[in-house]
Structure formats: C-alpha cells, structure tokens
Motif scaffolding. Structure first.
Motif, PDB file in Angstrom:
ATOM      1  N   LYS A 144       0.854  -1.209  -0.098  1.00 56.93           N
ATOM      2  CA  LYS A 144       0.071   0.016   0.086  1.00 56.93           C
ATOM      3  C   LYS A 144       0.934   1.325  -0.042  1.00 56.93           C
ATOM      4  N   MET A 145       1.886   1.246   0.755  1.00 60.71           N
ATOM      5  CA  MET A 145       2.908   2.561   0.867  1.00 60.71           C
ATOM      6  C   MET A 145       3.419   2.676  -0.627  1.00 60.71           C
ATOM      7  N   MET A 146       3.859   1.329  -1.348  1.00 58.29           N
ATOM      8  CA  MET A 146       4.837   1.699  -2.737  1.00 58.29           C
ATOM      9  C   MET A 146       3.695   1.830  -3.516  1.00 58.29           C
ATOM     10  N   PHE A 147       2.259   1.848  -3.417  1.00 52.28           N
ATOM     11  CA  PHE A 147       1.140   1.942  -4.588  1.00 52.28           C
ATOM     12  C   PHE A 147       1.217   3.208  -5.146  1.00 52.28           C
ATOM     13  N   SER A 148       1.400   4.220  -4.626  1.00 51.96           N
ATOM     14  CA  SER A 148       1.281   5.688  -5.129  1.00 51.96           C
ATOM     15  C   SER A 148       2.610   5.691  -5.922  1.00 51.96           C
ATOM     16  N   THR A 149       3.730   5.255  -5.463  1.00 52.67           N
ATOM     17  CA  THR A 149       5.051   5.263  -6.338  1.00 52.67           C
ATOM     18  C   THR A 149       4.765   4.650  -7.737  1.00 52.67           C
ATOM     19  N   MET A 150       4.005   3.440  -7.719  1.00 53.97           N
ATOM     20  CA  MET A 150       3.830   2.654  -9.096  1.00 53.97           C
ATOM     21  C   MET A 150       2.782   3.456  -9.717  1.00 53.97           C
ATOM     22  N   LEU A 151       2.023   4.233  -9.109  1.00 53.41           N
ATOM     23  CA  LEU A 151       0.979   4.969 -10.047  1.00 53.41           C
ATOM     24  C   LEU A 151       1.812   5.905 -10.565  1.00 53.41           C
ATOM     25  N   GLU A 152       2.820   6.646 -10.101  1.00 50.41           N
ATOM     26  CA  GLU A 152       3.572   7.655 -10.923  1.00 50.41           C
ATOM     27  C   GLU A 152       4.138   7.174 -12.232  1.00 50.41           C
ATOM     28  N   VAL A 153       4.825   6.063 -12.005  1.00 50.27           N
ATOM     29  CA  VAL A 153       5.204   5.315 -13.091  1.00 50.27           C
ATOM     30  C   VAL A 153       4.076   4.845 -14.101  1.00 50.27           C
ATOM     31  N   ALA A 154       2.649   4.479 -13.587  1.00 49.42           N
ATOM     32  CA  ALA A 154       1.964   4.157 -14.652  1.00 49.42           C
ATOM     33  C   ALA A 154       1.379   5.292 -15.581  1.00 49.42           C
ATOM     34  N   VAL A 155       1.330   6.693 -14.913  1.00 49.94           N
ATOM     35  CA  VAL A 155       1.087   7.786 -15.832  1.00 49.94           C
ATOM     36  C   VAL A 155       1.909   8.052 -16.655  1.00 49.94           C
ATOM     37  N   LYS A 156       3.227   7.806 -16.881  1.00 48.54           N
ATOM     38  CA  LYS A 156       4.390   7.764 -17.770  1.00 48.54           C
ATOM     39  C   LYS A 156       4.072   6.434 -18.775  1.00 48.54           C
TER      40      LYS A 156
END
Length: 496
Positions: A144-156
């Motif tokens: 859950k803590m890493m999820f937002s970081t993954m989403l940042e990459v998903a935007v790219k």
C-alpha cells in the motif's frame, strides 16, 4: 611393441570410462524407479538450449511417465535427477517435509561472484536468516505504501502508449513492459528515478536487460554448473559478467553513501538493506550481501513481471471478447471507487485476477522448481528412498498444462480461475512462484505491478495482433524465464 602397449592402455582407459558411465546410468534401475533411458554422457539433456525450453523438456517426461509412479528418474549428464509426477507428493515436499527440502541445489559462487549469492540461490541457515529479515518488506502494508509510487510510473506508461498509438507504429509489448517494470522497481527498490519510459538508453535499463539478453552462460552450461557445483566453485566460475557486478556495486554504493550523508530515509527495499548494513554485531549485513539482494530484487522483479505482462497482452489481443470483458470489468470496478485507481480498487478486480492467473498458468515464468534432499527421504506410499543430495525437479509447466487439472490446457480461459473452478481443483495444480516457506518472496509486489500495468494499458486502448508476431508462440531456449521467440508485436487503437 611400445605402440601396442600404448594402444592397449588407451583402449583399457576407454573401456573403464564406458563401464563407469554405464554404472552411473544404472542408478534409477537399481532403486526400482521408472526412468528415462539416457544417452551416453549427457544423459537426458538432449535439446536443452538448442530446441527445447526446460519446461517443455520436463513436460515430455511428465506426460510419458505420469501414472507409473510418484517420480520418474532422469539424468542430467551423469547426475540422477528425480522429476516429481504426483501432485500430493509435491505438496508434501514443499510444505510438510520442507525441512528436508529447504535448499534448491543451485550453483552460486559467493567468493568470486557475489551477485550470485542472492536469496533465490542461497541455502541453509544464511537463506533462512535473510528470508526472515526481508519478509516484512513485502507485506500488504508495504504494498500500500509503494502503490502511489507505482501509479506515478503508470502515468508515464500511459503517455508512452499514447505516443506509439498516435505514431501508427506497431508496439513492441515486451520492450514497453520491461521499461515500465524497470522504472517501478527502480523507484520502489532503489528510490531512483530511472526514467526508462522517457529514455530507453539509460544504463539502469540496459544493464538489467543484458543479464538475460546477453547471459554469461547458455542454458545447457547452467545445467552443467548446477550438476557439478563443487567443481565449478573450485574452478572459480562466475554466473554474471564483470560489468554487471561493477554496475550494481557502484549504484548500491552511491545510494547508500548519499542517504547516510543526507540522513535520508525512504519506505523502500533499499532502506531495509541500509539498516541491516549499518547494524552492529552479528546482525550486520556485509556490503556484498546488500548488492546481491538489491540485484536479485531488480532482475527477478522486472523480468518475470514484464514477461507476464507481454504474454497477457498477447492473449488479450488474440481473444478480443476477453479483452473487452476485462476492460468493462476494470471500468465498472473503478466507478464503484469514485473513478479512482486505489489499492482497494485493484484488489477488488476479481476478473483481472483471473486473467493474470490464467496467463501465469499458460506461461509460468519458470518451467521448473528445484529442490535437493538434505537427508534420505522415503517417498510416501512406496518403498523407494531418495538418497541425500538427490536433486528433484517439480515440473511447473507440465502441471499447468495437464488436462487432468485444466481441460483443453492450450486454450486461454480465465474461467479456469473462477471461484468454483479453483475450489474444485487441487491447490497445487497452480504454483507459478512455488509454494511453502520458499515461495517467491516478491510475488505480492510482482502481482501488484502487473495489475497496474494491465489496468493502465487497457483502459484507453484496444489491441490486435500484428502480422509481425510469430504464430504459434515458441519459447526461446536460452532463457530459464519464459520468453517468446521473435517477440510480441501489437497494433493499437484509441478508445474514445
């Protein structure tokens, strides 16, 4: 006269060698275990690294001998190897009898090749200690803590797909998903903005990919190293190229020095490694161990996940009805969560789970699981004893393609993982990342990034197969991780 003596001596040596090899190849017959007739010297390894992926090779033995006994004996060169055929015995070995089978029996050389001494390869107490230390990093809370970081990459990722779509070019789905997973792991594990999706020429991406695209040894040599581990260590053979070791040592050193100098802390894998590295006393983790674990997290994490993603999109492009159903399901679940892609929303996408699990069934990243007996083991229900040090191979690919568990196994069918189908099937008929105490420690992390990759790539775009994609798919022989020959190329159109 001297010539006659030399010839006689030579022939005697050859005869002794032949008799010695024949004695070695008599191992399984003496134990009374069904076996595959070996070829002289290389045993039953014919085809590996030339025209058979390791998963397909063991599938041949599995299909031929299943029902004749709990195992079939084969020979990898002169070494006897037991391929497990009975799914209940497999469950016993991975769970109930794990203390006897805690090691994989894989070659590594900690002295000369520190990268090879990582969690996947390690054995004995060192493996157990490191596993216990690293397990908290991969909890659901950490995801859950890493999820937002993954989403940042998903935007790219979405931006990159849109660029390819607008250009009208075919999409190399393997390359795209490798870029995505490298960036996710670079951020979540190392705290680095690798920006591979924006710059494909960065060193972090190319060194990582080269571990698989340009391996130091081919598949057949790797089997030789596993078979003759002690000799290989004495010869100081390495698994990885020196430039790979130098790169990862350098990047880990720089990351550690920077964080310590700036008192910077992050919620990532590297932070845990740094804490273990700076501890005093027996819990201190040496630098080489830090590098090895960071290396395997990066390599295993991006390659297995990107392979799963490319096979998933191959099947979605090949089955437009499943593709449409999954896209509709994703959008439907997102509506329930106010249109936001949250961790809870992803966990709520049950049909997405089915599609990904079916991909892992049909294309498991690893065709085999390795185990080795640490003591003599009597096979349950038989009088057969596997002697200490015997290598065992669990044929994941063969089990996943067994019609006893999956009717029409060559067909891509997400309904194989409906709640009812799973309930009515043996629990060990699906083990893409192993099971028991030695199951893949990063499986939850990998599943999360794969789900985000599918959701991001599918919501706004439709995929069809390009004629450039070879049909039917043939697995490359030089990789232990499943990869398609010729790659997978897709056509993309936007969805309004």
């Amino acid at each position: 006269m001297d010539t006659v003596v030399i010839l006689a001596s030579g022939l005697s040596i050859i005869l002794v060698a032949i008799l010695w090899v024949q004695k070695k190849f008599d191992y399984w017959r003496k134990l009374g275990i069904p076996y595959e007739e070996p070829h002289f010297f290389y045993g039953n390894l014919k085809g590996v690294g030339q025209y058979d992926h390791d998963g397909l090779l063991t599938q041949k033995f599995y299909k031929k001998h299943k029902g004749k006994g709990p195992v079939v004996g084969v020979y990898f060169f002169l070494k006897p190897v037991a391929i497990l055929l009975d799914i209940n015995i497999i469950k016993d070995i991975l769970i109930k009898d794990f203390p006897i089978f805690h090691d994989r029996g894989i070659f590594y050389n900690e002295r000369d090749d520190p990268l090879s001494a990582h969690l996947v390869n390690l054995s004995g107490d060192k493996w157990k200690e490191l596993r216990n230390k690293f397990s908290p990093t991969f909890s659901s809370g950490k995801m859950k803590m890493m999820f937002s970081t993954m989403l940042e990459v998903a935007v790219k990722l979405e931006k990159k797909i849109d660029q390819v779509c607008r250009s009208g070019k075919e999409l190399d789905i393997k390359m795209l998903m490798a870029l995505f997973t490298v960036d996710v792991i670079g951020s979540c594990a190392f705290g680095l903005k690798t920006n591979s999706l924006e710059d494909e020429n960065n060193e972090f991406f190319h060194i990582g990919v080269s571990v698989f695209d340009k391996p130091r040894h081919g598949t057949r040599v790797m089997f030789v190293l596993h078979v003759f581990r002690e000799y290989a260590r004495k010869l100081r053979i390495k698994l990885f190229r020196d430039e790979v070791t130098k790169f990862y040592s350098s990047i880990v050193r720089r990351t550690i020095d920077y964080r310590l100098a700036n008192n910077e802390e992050r919620n990532d894998f590297m932070q845990l490694l740094i804490e273990l590295h700076t501890k005093k006393g027996k819990d201190n983790l040496p630098f080489n161990d830090i590098v090895a674990q960071a290396f395997v997290f990066h390599i295993a994490g991006f390659e297995t996940s990107s392979a799963t993603l490319q096979f998933c999109f191959y099947e979605l492009a090949s089955n437009p009805d499943i593709q449409d159903k999954l896209r509709h399901h994703i959008n439907e679940v997102l509506e329930k969560h106010d249109g936001k892609l949250t961790y809870e929303a992803v966990m709520d996408m049950k049909y997405l789970d089915q599609v990904i699990n079916e991909t892992l069934r049909k294309y498991p990243p690893f065709g085999l699981l390795f185990r080795e007996t640490s003591q003599d083991y009597k096979i349950p229900g038989t009088d057969c004893i596997l002697h200490k040090g015997t290598s065992l191979y669990i044929p994941i690919y063969a089990i996943h393609h067994d019609p006893e568990f999956y009717p029409n196994p060559s067909k891509f069918n997400p309904d194989n993982f409906s709640e009812e189908a799973v309930k009515n099937r043996h629990s060990f008929a699906f083990i893409p990342f192993g099971a028991g105490p030695r199951t893949c420690i990063g499986a939850r992390f990998g599943a999360t990034q794969v789900k985000i990759g599918v959701i991001t790539a599918l919501r706004r775009f439709k995929y069809t197969l390009s004629p450039r994609t070879k049909q039917p798919i043939k697995l490359l022989t030089k990789f232990f991780i499943a990869q398609p020959e010729g790659g997978i190329w897709l056509n993309i159109t936007p969805i309004n």
